[in-house]
Design a protein around this motif. Structure first.
Motif: not given
Lengths: 336, 434
Positions: B81-86, B212-214, B139-143
């Motif tokens: 939940x929220x990962x794609x948005x973040x 973030x991936x695996x 930044x995407x990875x950190x989020x």
């Protein structure tokens, strides 16, 4: 003043470790390159040969320490090294007699020999685990540092310290000595010259009456010496673990290929290229840059190009780039 | 011996081994070995396609198997939940920028005249591109990794049935194989081998580090299953009644039931792939492949596009390994990037192909199941042997402890010896190529 501090940080975290690691890789790659040049196949068992030689040396070291013999400030393993080399010599000559000789006499395709060496790799890996187990073993004794960070700071009055471990100095010195000996042997002695002739043109060498069996035997003995030395130096510098040695295969192959397979000079250059790229790409440059830039421009991030776990990825990426642009390596290697 | 008799005899022997294991160690253990044996057979089939058919020396099997495992996660887990948005947008744009950098560098190489200007431009594109990519991507990875890292911390998946991940795993591996083949297939056999070995290590490094991936070394656990859970079966009165009716303990029965269900699925996949591989071997395409393998120069002279054919078979073989990887992760119910080791997932598969018989699909399947059985059983057998040998020694003596400890390392030694013996005395394997 800040430039000097930056240089000290650089020396401490990049140059000194890179030199030591590069020397270890270069010794490993020299073994791979010699086998490729003279026996004409990529030996996958090389990492495990290094592990075997190191395991024997560790056993010798333990026996020496138990008998109360040490090497003063130097690691006792250096006294046990000749034993490790001798036993590894026997192992490699035995392997050649039991395994490789058959394929050589049949003139099997090089790729078959590579697969055979995979089998040898399994056996040697198993043997090493039998002998010494799978645990992490630290066998460096004697003085830990030549220069300590605090001592360096006090002596120079700089903000940054420089630490140089004994094992790093020994690595570089022993590696230089071994390389000099190898080049002397290849260029000056009769056997060395016949090895080079054999490597350049097998048929011509045979025509001139070079005894191939002797060349092969000497090659294996030199490989045993190089592999054991490389393995012991790596183990002294870091620690011994059977699996780590198997993993070393990739950077060692990368070093040998980048330099040009079959070229001893290339193997040394390749070892240092791979080592320094691994260290610089995975090093966090923040502190160096902070010293060089004015204070208000100090970087926020770590300035690390890639995380340390990508070490192997770096050596391989360099390998691919070199292969794409210089298919036979930096120093013209040979191709079978 | 006549191959028509030899193959059934050998397969019969493997069946006896399995049944014997069932009788001695219990059917749950036997089925566990059989299931992994079936998956290993599929991996061996993939390697045999590359090596046995075309003489391509790929020792990056582990990487493709791991990619298949990744597919299982990306297909079957629910999205976080929220990962794609973040951070989803940053990740996607970052990856696109990274790809654009590489494509830009390749274009610069191919379009510009050779010389210093071209080299410097390529270098500039790569360096600038790398930093732009990191600036957008990080930044995407950190989020994403900040979202409840103990439970998720990755983007999750598509929440689709896990069975769908099997073909997707094949596709993912095929895509990777295409990229690798494009760059590395021009290399000579030794170099190709080392290149594939390195690529496999890179894929594992990515899986271990790109949380973030695996989820990296934190592992993804509790994957969806295509068969019922044992605990559900045990709570089903109808199942318990039937189990008791057969004279079985419901717990054992539920284990056997789910494992048998897996075996059924795996056998179906294996048979489909085996049938396809057999058809390919017999087709003109298969003959062309073997002709290229046996004499590349002659095949080239006959007008065959050797490079294109090699790329084709490299992709196909790798895809099969990817499918096997997805199946394995499904069977385990978890993705553990730290557990992928070349000795187990690359070199052991090679032992299977060599011992079984390279160039023969049935040989590869036989080798897969037989070698897996040995891999599992050698350790207890070695232990029993050591206990027997050291039984005369004083209990708890140093030598006895040493010998029993050493038994744990029998596996590698046995596999290596087996491989060397087969290569020496029966280089074409147990079921040779016809």
């Amino acid at each position: 003043m800040d430039v000097i501090n930056a240089l000290v940080v650089l020396a401490n975290f990049v140059i000194v470790p890179g030199l030591a690691y590069g020397a270890q890789l270069a010794l490993g790659a020299l073994g791979v390159t010699l086998i490729y040049g003279i026996l004409r196949f990529s030996n996958f068992a090389h990492g495990d040969t290094m592990a075997f030689g190191t395991a024997i040396t560790i056993i010798g070291t333990n026996a020496l320490i138990a008998a109360g013999i040490t090497f003063g400030p130097l690691p006792t393993a250096l006294i046990a090294l000749p034993l490790g080399i001798a036993v590894t010599c026997l192992l490699l000559l035995g392997t050649d007699w039991a395994v490789y000789k058959f394929y050589r006499s049949k003139k099997a395709a090089p790729v078959i020999l590579v697969i055979v060496s995979m089998g040898v790799m399994f056996v040697m890996n198993g043997v090493v685990r039998f002998i010494i187990g799978v645990g992490d073993i630290n066998f460096a004794d004697g003085e830990r540092f030549v220069v300590t960070a605090r001592g360096f700071r006090e002596a120079t009055g700089l903000a940054e310290g420089l630490a140089i471990r004994t094992t790093q100095v020994i690595t570089v010195v022993v590696a230089l000595f071994a390389m000099a000996l190898l080049f002397w042997f290849l260029n000056k002695t009769r056997t060395g010259k016949s090895m080079r002739a054999f490597s350049d043109n097998e048929d011509l060498a045979l025509l001139f009456g070079i005894n191939p069996d002797w060349v092969v035997k000497v090659t294996w003995m030199i490989v045993a010496a190089l592999a054991t030395t490389a393995g012991v130096l790596y183990g002294l510098d870091k620690s011994f673990k059977a699996f780590t040695y198997f993993q070393l295969l990739l950077p060692i192959f990368a070093a040998a290929i980048v330099g040009g397979l079959g070229s001893p000079l290339g193997a040394i250059a390749g070892g240092f290229v791979i080592a320094f790229s691994e260290v610089t790409v995975t090093y966090a440059w923040r502190r160096v840059v902070a010293y060089l830039l004015p204070e208000d421009m100090a970087p926020e991030g770590l300035l690390q190009l890639m995380s340390t776990d990508y070490k192997f990825a770096v050596s391989f990426a360099i390998l691919i780039v070199v292969l794409l642009f210089k298919p036979t390596g930096l120093f013209k290697g040979k191709s079978v | 011996m006549n191959p028509a008799i030899r193959s059934p005899l050998l397969f019969g022997f493997v069946a006896i081994l399995m049944i014997g294991t069932g009788l001695v160690q219990g059917w749950n253990s036997a089925l566990l070995i059989l299931n992994m044996g079936l998956i290993s057979a599929i991996m061996a089939l993939g390697v045999n396609l590359q090596w046995g058919f075309a003489g391509l020396f790929n020792i990056g099997v582990m990487g493709f198997v791991a990619l298949g495992g990744l597919a299982a996660v990306l297909i079957s887990t629910p999205p976080t939940t929220g990962a794609w948005a973040a951070g989803g947008l940053n990740i996607v744009i970052g990856l696109l920028l990274g790809a654009a950098t590489v494509i830009g560098a390749i274009l610069a190489q191919s379009r510009m005249a050779p010389g210093r200007v071209r080299n410097l431009t390529t270098l500039a594109i790569l360096v600038v591109g790398f930093f732009v990519y990191r600036a957008v991507f990080d930044p995407g990875v950190d989020a994403i990794e900040a979202i409840n890292p103990s439970v998720s911390g990755n983007i999750g998946g598509l929440n689709l049935p896990v069975l769908l991940s099997w073909p997707v795993g094949g596709l993912l591996a095929a895509g990777a194989a295409w990229i690798i083949g494009k760059t590395a297939l021009g290399l000579r056999s030794d170099y190709l081998a080392i290149a594939t070995l390195g690529i496999a290590e890179i894929i594992i490094a990515v899986l271990k580090n790109e949380d973030w991936l695996s989820r990296g070394v934190k592992n993804v656990i509790g994957l969806d299953r295509p068969v019922p859970f044992e605990i559900e079966l045990q709570q089903d009165p109808g199942f318990v009644e039937r189990a008791v009716g057969l004279g079985l303990d419901p717990v054992t029965a539920s284990g056997i039931y789910t494992k048998l269900a897996y075996s059924g699925l795996f056998v179906v996949v294996l048979l489909i792939l085996l049938w396809m591989a057999q058809m390919a071997l017999k087709s003109p395409w298969g003959r062309m492949m073997r002709a290229i393998r046996d004499n590349e120069t002659a095949a080239r002279a006959m007008g065959k596009d050797v490079t294109a054919r090699h790329l084709q078979i490299f992709i196909l073989g790798s895809a099969i390994c990817g499918i096997a990887g997805a199946m394995m992760t499904t069977l385990d119910g978890q993705l553990t990037p730290g557990s992928y080791q070349p000795l187990r997932f690359t070199f052991l598969v090679w032992v299977m192909v060599i011992v079984g018989g390279s160039g023969n699909n049935f040989g590869a399947v036989l080798g897969g199941i037989l070698i897996w059985w040995l891999w599992v059983q050698v350790e207890p057998m070695g232990l029993a042997l050591m206990q027997l040998l050291s039984s005369g020694l004083e209990d708890g003596s140093a030598l006895q402890t040493r010998m029993i400890d050493a038994a744990a390392h029998m596996r590698l030694l046995t596999m290596g010896l087996l491989m060397l013996i087969v290569l020496r005395f029966s280089p074409r394997g147990l079921i040779p190529e016809r």
